[in-house]
Design an enzyme around this catalytic site. Structure first.
Site, PDB file in Angstrom:
ATOM      1  N   LYS A 174       9.152   0.328   8.790  1.00 51.73           N
ATOM      2  CA  LYS A 174       7.819  -0.237   9.048  1.00 51.73           C
ATOM      3  C   LYS A 174       7.140  -0.589   7.723  1.00 51.73           C
ATOM      4  O   LYS A 174       6.689   0.279   6.986  1.00 51.73           O
ATOM      5  CB  LYS A 174       6.916   0.731   9.822  1.00 51.73           C
ATOM      6  CG  LYS A 174       5.703  -0.050  10.375  1.00 51.73           C
ATOM      7  CD  LYS A 174       4.496   0.793  10.666  1.00 51.73           C
ATOM      8  CE  LYS A 174       3.579   1.018   9.511  1.00 51.73           C
ATOM      9  NZ  LYS A 174       2.938  -0.186   8.932  1.00 51.73           N
ATOM     10  N   GLU A 248       6.789  10.552  -0.541  1.00 56.94           N
ATOM     11  CA  GLU A 248       6.439  10.043  -1.879  1.00 56.94           C
ATOM     12  C   GLU A 248       4.958   9.701  -1.813  1.00 56.94           C
ATOM     13  O   GLU A 248       4.571   8.712  -1.186  1.00 56.94           O
ATOM     14  CB  GLU A 248       7.262   8.789  -2.214  1.00 56.94           C
ATOM     15  CG  GLU A 248       8.745   9.022  -2.315  1.00 56.94           C
ATOM     16  CD  GLU A 248       9.161   9.771  -3.556  1.00 56.94           C
ATOM     17  OE1 GLU A 248       8.315  10.033  -4.424  1.00 56.94           O
ATOM     18  OE2 GLU A 248      10.352  10.109  -3.651  1.00 56.94           O
ATOM     19  N   CYS A 282       1.466   4.460  -7.876  1.00 57.57           N
ATOM     20  CA  CYS A 282       1.399   5.912  -7.708  1.00 57.57           C
ATOM     21  C   CYS A 282       1.577   6.566  -9.066  1.00 57.57           C
ATOM     22  O   CYS A 282       1.043   7.629  -9.335  1.00 57.57           O
ATOM     23  CB  CYS A 282       2.481   6.380  -6.744  1.00 57.57           C
ATOM     24  SG  CYS A 282       4.102   5.756  -7.191  1.00 57.57           S
ATOM     25  N   GLU A 379      -7.032  10.096  -7.224  1.00 58.68           N
ATOM     26  CA  GLU A 379      -6.274   8.868  -7.440  1.00 58.68           C
ATOM     27  C   GLU A 379      -7.168   7.671  -7.092  1.00 58.68           C
ATOM     28  O   GLU A 379      -7.648   7.561  -5.965  1.00 58.68           O
ATOM     29  CB  GLU A 379      -5.032   8.858  -6.545  1.00 58.68           C
ATOM     30  CG  GLU A 379      -4.176   7.623  -6.746  1.00 58.68           C
ATOM     31  CD  GLU A 379      -2.989   7.570  -5.790  1.00 58.68           C
ATOM     32  OE1 GLU A 379      -3.192   7.696  -4.573  1.00 58.68           O
ATOM     33  OE2 GLU A 379      -1.864   7.401  -6.277  1.00 58.68           O
TER      34      GLU A 379
HETATM   35  P1  NAD Z   1      -1.192   4.461   3.376  1.00 56.99           P
HETATM   36  O1  NAD Z   1      -0.857   5.889   3.479  1.00 56.99           O
HETATM   37  O2  NAD Z   1      -2.506   3.999   3.838  1.00 56.99           O
HETATM   38  O3  NAD Z   1      -0.118   3.593   4.216  1.00 56.99           O
HETATM   39  C1  NAD Z   1       1.269   3.743   4.001  1.00 56.99           C
HETATM   40  C2  NAD Z   1       2.002   3.304   5.264  1.00 56.99           C
HETATM   41  O4  NAD Z   1       1.700   4.222   6.323  1.00 56.99           O
HETATM   42  C3  NAD Z   1       1.609   1.912   5.774  1.00 56.99           C
HETATM   43  O5  NAD Z   1       2.776   1.251   6.256  1.00 56.99           O
HETATM   44  C4  NAD Z   1       0.664   2.236   6.925  1.00 56.99           C
HETATM   45  O6  NAD Z   1       0.602   1.244   7.916  1.00 56.99           O
HETATM   46  C5  NAD Z   1       1.303   3.495   7.486  1.00 56.99           C
HETATM   47  N1  NAD Z   1       0.393   4.346   8.271  1.00 56.99           N
HETATM   48  C6  NAD Z   1      -0.961   4.359   8.260  1.00 56.99           C
HETATM   49  N2  NAD Z   1      -1.420   5.312   9.118  1.00 56.99           N
HETATM   50  C7  NAD Z   1      -0.326   5.900   9.661  1.00 56.99           C
HETATM   51  C8  NAD Z   1      -0.147   6.968  10.595  1.00 56.99           C
HETATM   52  N3  NAD Z   1      -1.175   7.601  11.126  1.00 56.99           N
HETATM   53  N4  NAD Z   1       1.123   7.341  10.896  1.00 56.99           N
HETATM   54  C9  NAD Z   1       2.186   6.726  10.333  1.00 56.99           C
HETATM   55  N5  NAD Z   1       2.075   5.697   9.459  1.00 56.99           N
HETATM   56  C10 NAD Z   1       0.833   5.293   9.113  1.00 56.99           C
HETATM   57  O7  NAD Z   1      -0.921   4.063   1.857  1.00 56.99           O
HETATM   58  P2  NAD Z   1      -1.157   2.663   1.159  1.00 56.99           P
HETATM   59  O8  NAD Z   1      -2.612   2.446   0.959  1.00 56.99           O
HETATM   60  O9  NAD Z   1      -0.356   1.622   1.863  1.00 56.99           O
HETATM   61  O10 NAD Z   1      -0.445   2.923  -0.262  1.00 56.99           O
HETATM   62  C11 NAD Z   1      -1.079   3.528  -1.345  1.00 56.99           C
HETATM   63  C12 NAD Z   1      -0.638   4.963  -1.504  1.00 56.99           C
HETATM   64  O11 NAD Z   1       0.774   5.041  -1.606  1.00 56.99           O
HETATM   65  C13 NAD Z   1      -1.167   5.587  -2.772  1.00 56.99           C
HETATM   66  O12 NAD Z   1      -1.668   6.876  -2.510  1.00 56.99           O
HETATM   67  C14 NAD Z   1       0.063   5.668  -3.671  1.00 56.99           C
HETATM   68  O13 NAD Z   1      -0.004   6.674  -4.647  1.00 56.99           O
HETATM   69  C15 NAD Z   1       1.136   5.890  -2.677  1.00 56.99           C
HETATM   70  N6  NAD Z   1       2.441   5.510  -3.244  1.00 56.99           N
HETATM   71  C16 NAD Z   1       3.298   6.484  -3.645  1.00 56.99           C
HETATM   72  C17 NAD Z   1       4.519   6.141  -4.228  1.00 56.99           C
HETATM   73  C18 NAD Z   1       5.480   7.205  -4.717  1.00 56.99           C
HETATM   74  O14 NAD Z   1       6.629   6.870  -4.988  1.00 56.99           O
HETATM   75  N7  NAD Z   1       5.077   8.464  -4.860  1.00 56.99           N
HETATM   76  C19 NAD Z   1       4.861   4.801  -4.378  1.00 56.99           C
HETATM   77  C20 NAD Z   1       3.967   3.836  -3.944  1.00 56.99           C
HETATM   78  C21 NAD Z   1       2.746   4.199  -3.374  1.00 56.99           C
END
Ligand code: NAD
Length: 476
Positions: A174, A248, A282, A379
């Protein structure tokens, strides 16, 4: 056409209730719309992955490797189109979009090679006790759900997809609703190279679609990259089924600069660590710890370098930094800037939106930020750097480790013994010495503390999709 979901080898229209609008963040205008997959379609995708599992599991590793090489080749064939999409939908400068594409290609190539080697499968294990033999098998963990964010869509998905397929797992992916188009390339490639139907499924959607996938009883594992808030929710969903997951999550990483550094070189590293992808990483090194001896000189050089960065529309101009990728992210960063004003933080650069259309923020530097500030602790996920001074090596380590996160860190020093010593003391998953954001497919990726559970990339990335099995035989 509205066929943005790839289920059981077919492109299908989303039947969910959410309409996803895709934007060009440099202009703040939409350029595509698609309907999200329904819960029933998520179910179909998981069922297709389950049905495809036995045959994919039994496919020789050499054939899986051939198909993974096919992904790498076809990504390369689509290079220009995918770079243009990253520039237009993520707001990435061209050179950054190129790095993303190269990273995804390298990831598929690397896991093709690992699949070919089938490391340690059917390896005899020497036993101290006589009369038995035992061998290890590394088996695919099964049907895996992959949920990813928007900041590096091609890369983050490749880091999960390539090892999962190499291990013999089948997949439901997804993508993020902010960047739902990039990963469609993986579906097109799967279809073009003859990946069997059901081995890779892609469902697009927002939180509801993600929740339908993460809570689906038909998964054997979930691998999630995203925010800590959603990470907790998917962890609960996995707990309900007692099944493994990789997380992650976020970071608030430190860059430590000792006073034996070349100031200009350190400034370049600091800037790369906070402005690459407009700070939406991240692994952004968003907490600067600078030793007192060079603090004033370094901060003033940093101030002038940040102010001179070219910020603009990557599709139309030569730029160092593009916009933030979504309006939601822009509002979030604006909230932190307002908070900094309320806290009375000293701003040496930026601290405001750029006066033009689109979701731009100036590269921003706050100095002498107290550890109690939410800008120091949380963050931000934008080009906002907070700086503190330190006097001793021990102080630098303590300040760097004083965080709920533990993803990465950078140490800058010409005293390599000291740099290595400090690296060993930092509570993070990856430390860069005299370099910044250097990620190699052979090294691990992942965090300690609240930054996540498990590791991606390298052999650890493959292990994340394998179950260890022993076959022990009595010789008597
Ligand atoms: P997010 O958590 O809002 O969304 C991530 C994914 O989860 C999206 O596909 C979203 O549609 C889905 N999602 C949202 N609600 C959900 C639910 N209730 N159940 C299941 N899936 C759901 O994150 P974002 O804003 O897309 O990304 C930014 C975040 O990602 C930051 O905190 C960043 O640090 C983190 N990140 C971490 C890494 C790593 O390798 N550690 C890499 C990239 C980004």
């Amino acid at each position: 056409m509205n066929t943005f979901n790839y289920i059981d080898g077919c492109w299908v229209e989303g039947q969910g209730i959410d309409c996803i609008t895709v934007h060009d963040p440099a202009l703040g205008v939409p350029f595509a719309e698609l309907m999200a997959a329904s819960t029933a379609q998520v179910d179909l995708a998981v069922t297709a992955a389950r049905q495809a599992l036995p045959a994919w599991k039994a496919t020789p590793a050499s054939e899986r490797a051939r198909l993974l090489h096919g992904f790498a080749e076809q990504l390369t064939a689509r290079r220009e189109a995918l770079i243009a999409l990253q520039m237009c939908n993520n707001g990435k400068p061209r050179h950054e979009a190129e790095v993303d594409l190269d990273d995804a290609v390298a990831t598929f190539t690397y896991y093709a090679a690992l699949a070919e080697q089938s490391p340690a499968s059917n390896r005899e294990v020497p036993l101290a006790v006589q009369g038995f033999t035992s061998r290890t098998r590394l088996e695919p963990i099964g049907v895996v759900g992959l949920i990813v964010p928007w900041n590096f869509p091609l890369v983050t998905s490749a880091w999960k997809l390539a090892p999962a397929l190499a291990a013999g797992c089948t997949v439901v992916l997804k993508p993020s609703e902010v960047t739902p188009l990039a990963e469609l390339a993986y579906g097109e490639i799967a279809s073009q190279i003859g990946l069997p139907a059901g081995v890779l499924n892609i469902v697009n959607g927002k939180a509801e679609t993600g929740a339908a996938l993460s809570g689906h009883p038909g998964l054997d594992k979930l691998s999630f990259t995203g925010s800590n808030g959603v990470g907790s929710q998917v962890m609960r969903a996995s707990a309900a089924h007692c099944r493994p997951l990789t997380l992650e999550l976020g970071g608030k990483s430190a860059i430590i600069v000792f006073d034996d550094c070349d100031v200009q070189q350190a400034v370049d590293w600091i800037i790369a660590g906070i402005t690459w992808n407009a700070g939406q990483m991240c692994s952004a090194t968003s907490r600067l710890l600078v030793q007192e001896g060079i603090a004033d000189a370094l901060l003033s050089q940093l101030q002038s370098a940040l102010t001179q960065l070219r910020v603009g529309n990557p599709s139309r101009e030569e730029v160092d930094m593009g916009p933030l990728t979504s309006q939601a992210q822009w509002l979030k960063v604006a909230g932190y800037i307002a908070s900094a004003r309320d806290e009375g933080l000293r701003c040496m650069a930026g601290g405001k939106a750029v006066d033009r259309d689109g979701w731009f923020v100036s590269p921003t530097l706050y100095v002498d930020v107290p550890a109690s500030s939410r800008l120091w602790q949380e963050e931000i996920f934008g080009p906002v750097l907070c700086a503190q001074r330190f006097s001793t090596e021990q102080q630098a380590i303590e300040h760097a480790n004083d965080s709920r996160f533990g993803l990465v860190a950078t140490v800058c020093s010409n005293d390599l013994q000291r740099a290595e010593r400090v690296a060993d003391s930092l509570e993070v998953g990856h430390v860069w010495i005299n370099s910044v954001q250097a990620v190699f497919v052979e090294t691990s990726w992942g965090g300690t503390k609240a930054s996540g559970i498990g590791r991606e990339l390298g052999p650890w990335g493959l292990s994340a999709y394998q179950a260890v099995k022993h076959v022990t035989r009595c010789l008597g």
